[in-house]
Design a protein around this motif. Structure first.
Motif, PDB file in Angstrom:
ATOM      1  N   PHE A   1       0.827  -1.181  -0.138  1.00  0.00           N
ATOM      2  CA  PHE A   1      -0.057   0.015  -0.062  1.00  0.00           C
ATOM      3  C   PHE A   1       1.018   1.339   0.080  1.00  0.00           C
ATOM      4  O   PHE A   1       0.532   2.189  -0.704  1.00  0.00           O
ATOM      5  N   GLY A   2       1.770   1.304   0.851  1.00  0.00           N
ATOM      6  CA  GLY A   2       2.834   2.284   0.799  1.00  0.00           C
ATOM      7  C   GLY A   2       3.360   2.687  -0.602  1.00  0.00           C
ATOM      8  O   GLY A   2       3.561   3.785  -0.854  1.00  0.00           O
ATOM      9  N   LEU A   3       3.976   1.699  -1.335  1.00  0.00           N
ATOM     10  CA  LEU A   3       4.392   2.045  -2.586  1.00  0.00           C
ATOM     11  C   LEU A   3       3.339   2.529  -3.487  1.00  0.00           C
ATOM     12  O   LEU A   3       3.718   3.443  -4.515  1.00  0.00           O
ATOM     13  N   ALA A   4       2.268   2.019  -3.408  1.00  0.00           N
ATOM     14  CA  ALA A   4       1.084   2.156  -4.317  1.00  0.00           C
ATOM     15  C   ALA A   4       0.726   3.782  -4.073  1.00  0.00           C
ATOM     16  O   ALA A   4       0.584   4.574  -4.991  1.00  0.00           O
ATOM     17  N   VAL A   5       0.783   4.188  -2.849  1.00  0.00           N
ATOM     18  CA  VAL A   5       0.215   5.572  -2.431  1.00  0.00           C
ATOM     19  C   VAL A   5       1.323   6.662  -2.958  1.00  0.00           C
ATOM     20  O   VAL A   5       1.237   7.613  -3.457  1.00  0.00           O
ATOM     21  N   ARG A   6       2.612   6.077  -2.840  1.00  0.00           N
ATOM     22  CA  ARG A   6       3.692   7.026  -3.378  1.00  0.00           C
ATOM     23  C   ARG A   6       3.587   7.251  -4.619  1.00  0.00           C
ATOM     24  O   ARG A   6       4.126   8.253  -5.083  1.00  0.00           O
ATOM     25  N   MET A   7       3.371   6.161  -5.488  1.00  0.00           N
ATOM     26  CA  MET A   7       3.316   6.204  -6.930  1.00  0.00           C
ATOM     27  C   MET A   7       2.292   7.190  -7.558  1.00  0.00           C
ATOM     28  O   MET A   7       2.543   7.738  -8.343  1.00  0.00           O
ATOM     29  N   LEU A   8       0.876   6.557  -6.709  1.00  0.00           N
ATOM     30  CA  LEU A   8      -0.099   7.323  -7.351  1.00  0.00           C
ATOM     31  C   LEU A   8      -0.568   8.609  -6.640  1.00  0.00           C
ATOM     32  O   LEU A   8      -1.311   9.212  -7.136  1.00  0.00           O
ATOM     33  N   GLY A   9      -0.097   8.837  -5.421  1.00  0.00           N
ATOM     34  CA  GLY A   9      -0.374  10.026  -4.734  1.00  0.00           C
ATOM     35  C   GLY A   9      -2.059  10.222  -4.381  1.00  0.00           C
ATOM     36  O   GLY A   9      -2.389  11.245  -3.914  1.00  0.00           O
ATOM     37  N   ASN A  10      -2.788   8.891  -4.499  1.00  0.00           N
ATOM     38  CA  ASN A  10      -4.235   8.961  -3.920  1.00  0.00           C
ATOM     39  C   ASN A  10      -4.493   7.977  -3.315  1.00  0.00           C
ATOM     40  O   ASN A  10      -4.000   6.702  -3.690  1.00  0.00           O
ATOM     41  N   ARG A  11      -4.963   8.027  -2.015  1.00  0.00           N
ATOM     42  CA  ARG A  11      -5.066   6.867  -1.211  1.00  0.00           C
ATOM     43  C   ARG A  11      -6.094   5.938  -1.759  1.00  0.00           C
ATOM     44  O   ARG A  11      -5.981   4.473  -1.718  1.00  0.00           O
ATOM     45  N   PHE A  12      -7.143   6.436  -2.287  1.00  0.00           N
ATOM     46  CA  PHE A  12      -8.344   5.666  -2.787  1.00  0.00           C
ATOM     47  C   PHE A  12      -7.733   4.824  -4.016  1.00  0.00           C
ATOM     48  O   PHE A  12      -8.098   3.639  -4.078  1.00  0.00           O
ATOM     49  N   THR A  13      -7.132   5.275  -4.831  1.00  0.00           N
ATOM     50  CA  THR A  13      -6.567   4.633  -5.948  1.00  0.00           C
ATOM     51  C   THR A  13      -5.516   3.558  -5.423  1.00  0.00           C
ATOM     52  O   THR A  13      -5.469   2.299  -6.078  1.00  0.00           O
ATOM     53  N   ALA A  14      -4.839   4.132  -4.668  1.00  0.00           N
ATOM     54  CA  ALA A  14      -3.876   3.047  -3.952  1.00  0.00           C
ATOM     55  C   ALA A  14      -4.419   1.665  -3.314  1.00  0.00           C
ATOM     56  O   ALA A  14      -3.815   0.719  -3.303  1.00  0.00           O
ATOM     57  N   GLU A  15      -5.433   1.924  -2.771  1.00  0.00           N
ATOM     58  CA  GLU A  15      -6.271   0.932  -2.143  1.00  0.00           C
ATOM     59  C   GLU A  15      -6.736   0.083  -3.230  1.00  0.00           C
ATOM     60  O   GLU A  15      -6.620  -1.275  -3.143  1.00  0.00           O
ATOM     61  N   GLU A  16      -7.222   0.632  -4.342  1.00  0.00           N
ATOM     62  CA  GLU A  16      -7.698  -0.382  -5.284  1.00  0.00           C
ATOM     63  C   GLU A  16      -6.689  -1.213  -5.822  1.00  0.00           C
ATOM     64  O   GLU A  16      -6.596  -2.189  -6.169  1.00  0.00           O
TER      65      GLU A  16
END
Length: 176
Positions: A24-39
């Motif tokens: 999740f942390g990598l996804a948030v850093r790359m996408l900059g959006n928590r909702f999209t990172a959760e997906e």
């Protein structure tokens, strides 16, 4: 990872518990959006469950494999989002941002109106009145017929013949 590969739900739960914060942390850093990172995180773990039997410990660690899956999913999401934005921008340029020459449009409109007024003289008085009632008065054929005391087929014929005369006149005035 081997246990997850054979469908062990408890092993999958443990893998998720130990690794989800990093995925999740990598996804948030790359996408900059928590909702999209959760997906994306959810997609990574669905993919992990489906592909765990293909995991090769000789190529990477379980964490390395999960990070690679996360990176790929995040890049895919960025590309999808960017493509959507590019399509919206292209659509906007084609349809919403069209520059118009308002003065030219008004001149053309005035020219067209003058041409129609000049060509009204080619109509008979009955054709002119019938067309005016139908097109400028917004009346139906039946309403025009009732107003003029004429049968509907006669009204239709007058309008059809009058419009043909107008079209012939307008086409003739364009070539002059």
């Amino acid at each position: 990872m081997v246990a997850v590969g054979v469908g062990d739900r408890a092993a999958f739960t443990e893998l998720y518990r130990l690794t989800s914060h990093r995925v999740f942390g990598l996804a948030v850093r790359m996408l900059g959006n928590r909702f999209t990172a959760e997906e994306v995180t959810q997609e990574v773990y669905l993919q992990t469950w489906a592909l765990a039997s293909r995991y090769d410990a000789g190529i990477s660690s379980p964490m390395g494999w999960l990070m690679m899956l996360t990176h790929r999913r995040a890049v895919d999401r960025i590309r999808i989002d960017r493509s959507a934005i590019d399509r919206e921008i292209a659509f906007g340029h084609l349809h919403l941002g069209q520059d118009r020459d308002v003065v030219l449009e008004e001149v053309e409109q005035s020219h067209d109106e003058a041409a129609v007024l000049n060509c009204l003289d080619v109509l008979t008085p009955l054709q002119r009145e019938t067309i005016a009632l139908a097109y400028y008065g917004g009346r139906t054929y039946s309403e025009v017929a009732a107003h003029l005391g004429a049968p509907v087929p006669t009204v239709k014929t007058r309008i059809r013949d009058g419009l043909k005369r107008l079209a012939d006149c307008l086409l003739g005035s364009d070539t002059q």
